[in-house]
Write a protein that holds these residues in place. Structure first.
Motif, short mmCIF file in Angstrom:
data_model
loop_
_atom_site.label_atom_id
_atom_site.label_comp_id
_atom_site.label_asym_id
_atom_site.label_seq_id
_atom_site.Cartn_x
_atom_site.Cartn_y
_atom_site.Cartn_z
N ASP A 1 -28.02 77.66 -39.04
CA ASP A 1 -27.72 78.52 -37.80
C ASP A 1 -28.02 77.85 -36.59
O ASP A 1 -28.59 78.58 -35.70
CB ASP A 1 -28.57 79.83 -38.14
N TYR B 1 -25.45 70.81 -42.37
CA TYR B 1 -25.42 71.89 -41.48
C TYR B 1 -25.00 72.89 -42.18
O TYR B 1 -23.71 72.93 -42.81
CB TYR B 1 -24.17 71.52 -40.31
N ASN C 1 -24.22 77.21 -41.90
CA ASN C 1 -23.94 78.30 -40.97
C ASN C 1 -23.93 77.75 -39.49
O ASN C 1 -24.25 78.46 -38.61
CB ASN C 1 -24.95 79.37 -41.14
N LYS D 1 -23.08 76.99 -35.47
CA LYS D 1 -22.24 77.79 -34.60
C LYS D 1 -20.98 76.87 -34.10
O LYS D 1 -21.04 75.60 -34.57
CB LYS D 1 -23.18 78.05 -33.40
N GLY E 1 -21.22 72.56 -50.14
CA GLY E 1 -19.80 73.09 -49.27
C GLY E 1 -19.07 72.10 -48.75
O GLY E 1 -18.49 71.40 -50.10
N VAL F 1 -21.22 70.70 -44.62
CA VAL F 1 -21.01 71.88 -44.11
C VAL F 1 -21.04 72.90 -44.79
O VAL F 1 -20.03 72.94 -45.61
CB VAL F 1 -19.96 71.84 -42.94
N ARG F 2 -21.62 74.02 -44.88
CA ARG F 2 -21.65 75.11 -45.76
C ARG F 2 -21.86 76.30 -44.85
O ARG F 2 -22.81 76.46 -43.78
CB ARG F 2 -22.85 75.20 -46.58
N HIS F 3 -21.01 77.19 -45.27
CA HIS F 3 -20.81 78.47 -44.26
C HIS F 3 -21.41 79.74 -44.94
O HIS F 3 -20.85 80.76 -44.77
CB HIS F 3 -19.39 78.58 -43.98
N SER F 4 -22.53 79.69 -45.75
CA SER F 4 -23.26 80.58 -46.45
C SER F 4 -24.76 80.23 -46.46
O SER F 4 -25.11 79.21 -46.33
CB SER F 4 -22.70 81.02 -47.65
#
Length: 617
Positions: free
Chosen positions: A191, A239, A241, A243, A270, A295-298
């Motif tokens: 985050d 990284y 989640n 921004k 990810g 990079v993971r978005h969860s």
């Protein structure tokens, strides 16, 4: 958990559901970790007493949850420390920057559980009362806290660290990593808004020169040599989640890790951007392109973060040209045994690794770490375990004893320790006593080289790095405070040192300056009936990454008996590119000792795979 071999090699993708199931995250049978109690203060606390009741552990009185305060700009800031009950001397630590608006003790529940399971420590950065500020405003606090963390009388650290930043705490920690990349093994940010492009640009082009630390010799690079920049230090990064503003940070780390342009989806991590094949980065010149940016978005669980971080290790925290990223040894998978024995009244630790590749009657290599380096530090730092896996020899790594403080170690009772270790290996393992070898780094090299002078019958050959030994004016050497006469018996010997090494090793054998390097060579050449002039080439044979090695060899009837290598681009600390070279020398020798102590030595070009090429030296 994340399979580290797949993580490093980039083979099969990993399913998130599988990883979560393996971690047991949804299982109601697993009780939630207990909350940490109130931390005890380190401010003004005396250094802990020595605890000789167990080997290679921080004193019992230092285990638990602690707080340390810092005066920053006239205000008081705090950081927390958690030390598991079994944390070793110079353990790995994870530095965690907690997010705003959390109770630190509550936030650390899962992290404490992980630290206990892994027998490691945590160092925890906290926001000020009003919350985290920007990286520039937090720089003084982070520097003060990290300086204490890296050197204090209460606990000791590996020397390179894992970093995890959450929320607004992530950018200040990442800013420290950008400024000190040689001290970071791997990093993860959750985050995070990332760093400002101008801050990243202010470090990207800075270079690492040949200046070394303390009493070491500065390295002088040849004309036209391309210095390493800060943004050429590979640093595995995850990284989670991020921004939108983290785009600049992601671009920075992709370039640092020399990644491919297009990422691939790999389950838990990810989108993964792997270090490209053929990458010319110095920090992976030995291990190969093992780094990555993911990079993971969860959301992720701390255990998944730890699995990513601890797939890696790193060694050498001040000299860029010796700094290397490696795979960290998995003791369970490798079946590394942590053992202890009592030596002269003190409990001592040592590691034994019998690789699956070892045959019956396998050779044995005894490894003596450098001053302050434990067996666990050295197993990872040298990657000797990988050489053992490939070559099929038994690895025994010695741990030192508590020394100038209760949280540091140095060599003690080495002769007695070796004799007991030798007996254990002969009686409990299927090994070949005629092929016992010794190696070490720095003070550990001194141990091996002292054995070569005073007790050459112990080993078939010795090969070590960054410290030599030769008899003094009284024709003795000193070991563990005792004087032993020089044997003046020949033993195959190999030494590697750096051009930025100890002052006593400065230069070379033909520079007209007499030092420890010259006395070592003179003693062993004389024992073999040779002189400097019998060398194979005055210029030295060139090998290694960027032609970093120069090697000279002296032979007796075409059999190498003495060898010296200079690593042009390292300071004092060894690199994992050197152990394979040491083993390639050692493996060709054996020795037999009769009841009267007479030694007969043999050489085999095939390393004793072909019994027909065994020659008496």
């Amino acid at each position: 958990m994340i399979d580290r071999r797949q993580l490093l090699r980039g083979t099969a993708a990993l399913a998130v559901s599988t990883a979560l199931a393996q971690e047991g995250l949804a299982s109601p049978a697993i009780a939630a970790p207990a909350r940490l109690g109130l931390p005890r203060p380190l401010d003004g606390r005396p250094a802990p007493a020595y605890d000789y009741s167990r080997a290679n552990r921080l004193p019992r009185e230092m285990t638990g949850y602690w707080t340390k305060s810092f005066d920053v700009g006239g205000g008081t800031r705090t950081a927390k420390v958690y030390i598991s009950s079994e944390t070793p001397i110079r353990s790995y630590y994870t530095v965690v920057a907690v997010p705003d608006g959390v109770d630190t003790a509550e936030f650390l529940r899962e992290w404490r559980d992980i630290a206990d399971r892994r027998q490691e420590g945590l160092f925890v950065l906290e926001p000020a009362e009003g919350g985290w500020r920007g990286p520039g405003e937090e720089a003084a606090y982070v520097e003060a806290a990290m300086a204490f963390f890296q050197s204090n009388p209460y606990f000791s650290v590996f020397g390179l660290h894992y970093l995890v930043g959450y929320g607004a705490g992530a950018p200040p920690l990442e800013a420290w990593a950008v400024a000190h990349p040689l001290r970071v093994i791997s990093q993860a940010y959750v985050d995070s808004a990332g760093l400002d492009p101008s801050y990243l640009a202010s470090y990207a082009g800075r270079v690492f020169d040949g200046e070394t630390e303390g009493t070491y010799t500065d390295v002088v690079f040849p004309d036209g040599f391309d210095l390493i920049t800060y943004q050429q230090v590979v640093l595995p990064t995850w990284y989670v989640n991020p921004k939108p503003s983290a785009a600049a940070s992601l671009a920075y780390w992709k370039k640092a890790n020399d990644t491919v342009e297009r990422g691939s989806h790999e389950g838990t991590l990810g989108t993964v951007f792997r270090q490209r094949r053929g990458s010319g980065r110095w920090m992976t010149s030995h291990a190969g392109p093992i780094s990555q940016v993911a990079v993971r978005h969860s959301a992720v669980h701390p255990r998944q973060v730890v699995d990513f971080l601890t797939a890696y290790t790193r060694y050498e925290n001040f000299f860029a040209y010796g700094n290397q990223l490696y795979e960290r040894a998995d003791y369970d998978r490798l079946r590394v045994r942590v053992r202890t024995m009592v030596v002269n009244g003190f409990v001592r630790e040592y590691l034994v690794h019998v690789p699956r590749s070892a045959q019956r009657k396998a050779p044995v290599l005894f490894v003596w770490p450098g001053n302050s380096q434990t067996d666990r530090v050295f197993l990872d730092a040298t990657q000797w375990w990988k050489v053992a896996e490939r070559e099929g020899f038994v690895l025994v790594v010695v741990c030192e004893q508590y020394s100038n403080s209760s949280v540091s170690v140095s060599h003690r009772d080495s002769n007695a320790f070796f004799q007991q270790l030798r007996n254990v290996m002969v009686t409990e393992y299927s090994v070949d006593p005629s092929r016992f070898y010794s190696t070490g780094q720095s003070a550990g090299s001194q141990v091996s080289q002292n054995f070569a002078v005073a007790f050459p019958s112990y080993f078939a050959a010795v090969a070590s790095t960054s410290s030599t030994a030769a008899p003094n004016g009284a024709d003795t050497i000193s070991m563990d405070g005792l004087a032993y006469p020089a044997s003046h018996q020949a033993i195959p010997n190999y030494h590697i040192y750096g051009s930025g090494d100890l002052g006593s090793l400065t230069g070379g054998l033909w520079d007209g300056v007499a030092n420890n390097l010259d006395s070592w060579a003179s003693y062993h050449l004389s024992n073999n009936g040779l002189t400097l002039a019998d060398v194979d080439t005055l210029d030295g044979r060139v090998s290694g990454f960027h032609g970093r090695f120069r090697t000279w060899t002296w032979s007796d009837r075409a059999i190498p008996v003495l060898k010296l290598t200079k690593n042009l681009y390292r300071s004092h600390n060894t690199t994992a590119e050197e152990p394979p070279m040491l083993w390639d020398f050692l493996k060709h020798y054996s020795r037999e000792v009769d009841a009267s102590g007479n030694v007969v030595r043999y050489y085999s070009e095939s390393a004793f795979r072909d019994p027909r090429d065994k020659k008496r030296i």
